[in-house]
Scaffold this motif. Structure first.
Motif, PDB file in Angstrom:
ATOM      1  N   ALA A  57       1.034  -1.299   0.017  1.00 46.77           N
ATOM      2  CA  ALA A  57      -0.042   0.000  -0.024  1.00 46.77           C
ATOM      3  C   ALA A  57       0.815   1.295  -0.063  1.00 46.77           C
ATOM      4  CB  ALA A  57      -0.814   0.145   1.229  1.00 46.77           C
ATOM      5  N   ARG A  58       2.133   1.223   0.723  1.00 45.58           N
ATOM      6  CA  ARG A  58       2.927   2.518   0.761  1.00 45.58           C
ATOM      7  C   ARG A  58       3.632   2.644  -0.787  1.00 45.58           C
ATOM      8  NH1 ARG A  58       5.589   1.006   6.633  1.00 45.58           N
ATOM      9  NH2 ARG A  58       4.175   2.344   7.878  1.00 45.58           N
ATOM     10  N   ALA A  59       4.063   1.456  -1.288  1.00 42.38           N
ATOM     11  CA  ALA A  59       4.487   1.504  -2.545  1.00 42.38           C
ATOM     12  C   ALA A  59       3.526   2.154  -3.653  1.00 42.38           C
ATOM     13  CB  ALA A  59       5.008   0.223  -2.809  1.00 42.38           C
ATOM     14  N   ASP A  60       2.248   1.849  -3.373  1.00 39.01           N
ATOM     15  CA  ASP A  60       1.142   2.288  -4.372  1.00 39.01           C
ATOM     16  C   ASP A  60       1.035   3.790  -4.138  1.00 39.01           C
ATOM     17  OD1 ASP A  60       1.067  -0.401  -5.272  1.00 39.01           O
ATOM     18  OD2 ASP A  60      -0.988  -0.888  -4.233  1.00 39.01           O
ATOM     19  N   ILE A  61       1.001   4.171  -3.097  1.00 40.30           N
ATOM     20  CA  ILE A  61       1.044   5.466  -2.822  1.00 40.30           C
ATOM     21  C   ILE A  61       2.010   6.433  -3.421  1.00 40.30           C
ATOM     22  CG2 ILE A  61       1.141   7.228  -1.172  1.00 40.30           C
ATOM     23  CD1 ILE A  61      -0.706   5.834   0.621  1.00 40.30           C
ATOM     24  N   GLU A  98      -6.852   5.537   1.795  1.00 39.41           N
ATOM     25  CA  GLU A  98      -8.065   4.975   2.543  1.00 39.41           C
ATOM     26  C   GLU A  98      -7.505   3.415   2.906  1.00 39.41           C
ATOM     27  OE1 GLU A  98     -11.594   4.179   0.453  1.00 39.41           O
ATOM     28  OE2 GLU A  98     -12.583   5.126   2.253  1.00 39.41           O
ATOM     29  N   GLU A  99      -6.918   2.661   2.025  1.00 40.04           N
ATOM     30  CA  GLU A  99      -6.209   1.604   2.172  1.00 40.04           C
ATOM     31  C   GLU A  99      -5.327   1.407   3.256  1.00 40.04           C
ATOM     32  OE1 GLU A  99      -7.194  -0.294  -2.421  1.00 40.04           O
ATOM     33  OE2 GLU A  99      -5.507   0.422  -1.919  1.00 40.04           O
ATOM     34  N   LEU A 100      -4.240   2.422   3.005  1.00 44.51           N
ATOM     35  CA  LEU A 100      -3.392   2.473   4.121  1.00 44.51           C
ATOM     36  C   LEU A 100      -3.813   2.690   5.678  1.00 44.51           C
ATOM     37  CD1 LEU A 100      -0.231   2.589   4.382  1.00 44.51           C
ATOM     38  CD2 LEU A 100      -0.370   5.364   4.093  1.00 44.51           C
ATOM     39  N   GLN A 101      -4.889   3.601   5.941  1.00 46.61           N
ATOM     40  CA  GLN A 101      -5.475   3.915   6.976  1.00 46.61           C
ATOM     41  C   GLN A 101      -5.976   2.576   7.500  1.00 46.61           C
ATOM     42  OE1 GLN A 101      -9.083   6.174   6.967  1.00 46.61           O
ATOM     43  NE2 GLN A 101      -8.590   7.185   9.099  1.00 46.61           N
ATOM     44  N   TRP A 102      -6.719   1.786   6.676  1.00 49.43           N
ATOM     45  CA  TRP A 102      -7.216   0.671   7.007  1.00 49.43           C
ATOM     46  C   TRP A 102      -5.941  -0.220   7.715  1.00 49.43           C
ATOM     47  CZ3 TRP A 102      -7.916  -3.666   3.094  1.00 49.43           C
ATOM     48  CH2 TRP A 102      -8.092  -4.636   3.563  1.00 49.43           C
ATOM     49  N   LEU A 103      -5.088  -0.317   6.961  1.00 52.14           N
ATOM     50  CA  LEU A 103      -4.086  -1.297   7.160  1.00 52.14           C
ATOM     51  C   LEU A 103      -3.125  -0.551   8.499  1.00 52.14           C
ATOM     52  CD1 LEU A 103      -2.587  -2.349   3.857  1.00 52.14           C
ATOM     53  CD2 LEU A 103      -3.530  -3.869   5.492  1.00 52.14           C
ATOM     54  N   TYR A 104      -3.182   0.564   9.024  1.00 46.99           N
ATOM     55  CA  TYR A 104      -2.720   1.071  10.229  1.00 46.99           C
ATOM     56  C   TYR A 104      -3.364   0.715  11.203  1.00 46.99           C
ATOM     57  CZ  TYR A 104       1.231   4.296   8.797  1.00 46.99           C
ATOM     58  OH  TYR A 104       2.324   4.734   8.417  1.00 46.99           O
ATOM     59  N   VAL A 105      -4.887   0.527  10.938  1.00 48.63           N
ATOM     60  CA  VAL A 105      -5.773   0.241  12.068  1.00 48.63           C
ATOM     61  C   VAL A 105      -5.601  -1.275  12.359  1.00 48.63           C
ATOM     62  CG1 VAL A 105      -8.173  -0.308  13.020  1.00 48.63           C
ATOM     63  CG2 VAL A 105      -7.368   1.935  11.603  1.00 48.63           C
ATOM     64  N   THR A 106      -5.539  -2.204  11.179  1.00 53.47           N
ATOM     65  CA  THR A 106      -5.315  -3.695  11.339  1.00 53.47           C
ATOM     66  C   THR A 106      -4.227  -4.098  12.010  1.00 53.47           C
ATOM     67  OG1 THR A 106      -6.443  -3.631   9.235  1.00 53.47           O
ATOM     68  CG2 THR A 106      -5.383  -5.657   9.931  1.00 53.47           C
ATOM     69  N   THR A 107      -2.916  -3.116  11.681  1.00 55.33           N
ATOM     70  CA  THR A 107      -1.479  -3.678  12.162  1.00 55.33           C
ATOM     71  C   THR A 107      -1.315  -3.014  13.649  1.00 55.33           C
ATOM     72  OG1 THR A 107      -0.512  -2.306  10.683  1.00 55.33           O
ATOM     73  CG2 THR A 107      -0.762  -4.366  10.014  1.00 55.33           C
ATOM     74  N   GLY A 108      -2.323  -1.993  14.252  1.00 57.69           N
ATOM     75  CA  GLY A 108      -2.103  -1.622  15.415  1.00 57.69           C
ATOM     76  C   GLY A 108      -1.261  -0.230  15.384  1.00 57.69           C
ATOM     77  N   ARG A 109      -1.161   0.187  14.189  1.00 53.28           N
ATOM     78  CA  ARG A 109      -0.314   1.698  14.089  1.00 53.28           C
ATOM     79  C   ARG A 109      -1.090   2.896  14.299  1.00 53.28           C
ATOM     80  NH1 ARG A 109       2.249  -2.408  10.885  1.00 53.28           N
ATOM     81  NH2 ARG A 109       4.465  -2.341  11.006  1.00 53.28           N
ATOM     82  N   SER A 110      -2.306   2.726  14.852  1.00 55.58           N
ATOM     83  CA  SER A 110      -3.192   4.030  14.698  1.00 55.58           C
ATOM     84  C   SER A 110      -2.758   5.149  15.429  1.00 55.58           C
ATOM     85  CB  SER A 110      -4.429   3.539  15.574  1.00 55.58           C
ATOM     86  OG  SER A 110      -5.291   2.635  14.787  1.00 55.58           O
TER      87      SER A 110
END
Length: 473
Positions: A57-61, A98-110
């Motif tokens: 996701a980071r690379a896509d951004i 938006e996808e990156l935000q979801w993954l921040y939540v998923t991986t505990g990086r909020s």
């Protein structure tokens, strides 16, 4: 002499474009997707490899930002660019964020998300992108911090959200935050604006249903039925197949509500069956399952199958102990004339601990139970609750008034008539699931879908960005 076009080159030692706060050379440089943008992310999500998905996701951004800086940024001041290409870039990059935000939540990086957003602010040097950053900040405050006041403060930074707004995400979160403060006419205008701006099927199903509720709450059941019927027809249109899980959920909800408004037992039975099929699919969080069982119980209540309503509500409570379901369990017990049991359930809750809409449901439920109990102390407590309860919608104002009159008379005469008991417990229950459509979530997580299902919906909704080979004029 025409200036020769050159692709943008991001420096090895510059901060990475993904907002990670690392240098580009050791972050995304070696993972840029090129023409395969999104592919690695999709594969990692299907495998539930969240850390790999995060890197992708980071690379896509970074990849899309490089395309923007290569093609759009050099001509960003041209009116034609702002009118079309810039809008495409802003929406496409926002979908990756938006996808990156979801993954921040998923991986505990909020906890790192707001700082990441600030680093992403410079990816597109234009106020349209800066408004997107405002949206993400407001969304963070609303969904993760449950801080509506802070979300409103953040959203103000985007400037006025008027009926001319073209950004669907800003419209959605504005409605979520301000809907209860709007008069009826403005509610309809903003809902109609979303229906014009967004052609996404999920939005069409959700916001048409929301309009239906508004008409129901002012007593126009025919208009509500017509709009819910439109939702059912849209969902059944072969051109819209296949529906995502979220879209199916909205369809079944609308089917249920048409059944209620038409008093159509067969339609309600069909909705119950479809809900049962949906809840068995491996796509829901426990909160999502709870929500569906709550909707099943609502159909049983309308059909006056109170034992089934009680059993289903107990399943919901076993998955997630939500005050709303505790109130609904008390309701189901009361309708079976189990007054003492209903009192025991409602007594587990305190109004001061509840938030709207649970606090509203509690006031109505407590009053009805107090009337059936004929207990003077309960009637006094119910009177205080109802006097403090000030619903905005005519439907609930009428319910409050009926209950308050009966409670007050029960206190003054020190007895409750059978007529008053029946008025406090009308056919189909004294709480209406129709009211829950007023809660309009701007993000999919609010519907209790698990991450795979959210990913499915995001994938379908993602705006199409420009081709990396497109060149600016």
């Amino acid at each position: 002499m025409t200036k020769q076009w050159r692709p943008y080159r991001h420096g090895w030692s510059q901060p990475c474009l993904c907002g990670s706060n690392k240098k580009f050379g050791i972050c995304c440089k070696g993972r840029l997707a090129g023409f395969d943008i999104g592919k690695k992310y999709n594969e990692a999500c299907r495998d539930r490899s969240w850390e790999i998905a995060l890197l992708a996701a980071r690379a896509d951004i970074s990849q899309y930002t490089i395309w923007h800086k290569s093609h759009t940024a050099p001509v960003i001041d041209k009116p034609s660019t702002v009118a079309y290409i810039l809008r495409v870039d802003v929406n496409a990059l926002a979908s990756y964020v938006e996808e990156l935000q979801w993954l921040y939540v998923t991986t505990g990086r909020s906890a790192d998300w707001l700082e990441t957003l600030e680093r992403l602010r410079g990816n597109i040097q234009h106020h349209k992108w800066h408004r997107k950053i405002v949206y993400f900040r407001a969304l963070f405050a609303l969904t993760l911090g449950d801080d509506r006041s802070n979300a409103r403060r953040e959203l103000k930074k985007a400037g006025p959200i008027t009926l001319d707004e073209t950004d669907i995400q800003l419209l959605q979160i504005f409605i979520d935050l301000e809907f209860d403060r709007m008069p009826f006419a403005d509610r309809l205008r903003y809902l109609d604006r979303i229906l014009v701006v967004s052609k996404d099927l999920g939005d069409q199903l959700q916001y048409r249903s929301s309009k239906a509720v508004q008409f129901f709450l002012i007593g126009d059941a025919k208009a509500a039925e017509d709009l819910f019927s439109e939702v059912v027809a849209l969902a059944r249109d072969p051109n819209n197949a296949p529906l995502t899980r979220y879209q199916r959920h909205m369809y079944i909800r609308a089917l249920q509500h048409v059944g209620m408004l038409r008093h159509d037992r067969a339609m309600l039975d069909e909705a119950i069956g479809l809900f049962h099929e949906l809840v068995q699919e491996d796509i829901w969080t426990r909160i999502g399952q709870t929500s569906i069982y709550r909707e099943i119980a609502e159909s049983y209540k309308f059909l006056e199958q109170w034992k089934d309503a009680e059993a289903t509500t107990r399943i919901a409570l076993g998955l997630h102990d939500d005050p709303i379901d505790r109130i609904h369990l008390a309701e189901a017990l009361l309708y079976q004339k189990k007054v003492d049991d209903a009192c025991a359930e409602i007594d587990q809750l305190r109004s001061v601990d509840l938030k709207t809409p649970a606090r509203d449901d509690y006031a109505l439920a407590f009053a009805a139970i107090a009337i059936w109990s004929e207990d003077q102390a309960r009637l006094e407590a119910a009177k205080s609750l109802l006097e403090a309860y000030e619903p905005a919608e005519p439907y609930f104002r009428e319910r409050r008034l009926t209950l308050l009159l009966n409670v007050s008379e029960g206190i003054s005469k020190r007895r409750i008539s059978e007529k008053q008991k029946q008025e406090s417990a009308p056919k189909g229950g004294f709480l209406s699931l129709l009211s829950k459509f007023v809660m309009i979530q701007p993000n999919l997580a609010g519907f209790g879908l698990n991450f795979n299902a959210i990913f499915e919906e995001l994938g379908k909704r993602k705006p199409q960005g420009r081709s990396p080979t497109d060149e600016a004029d």
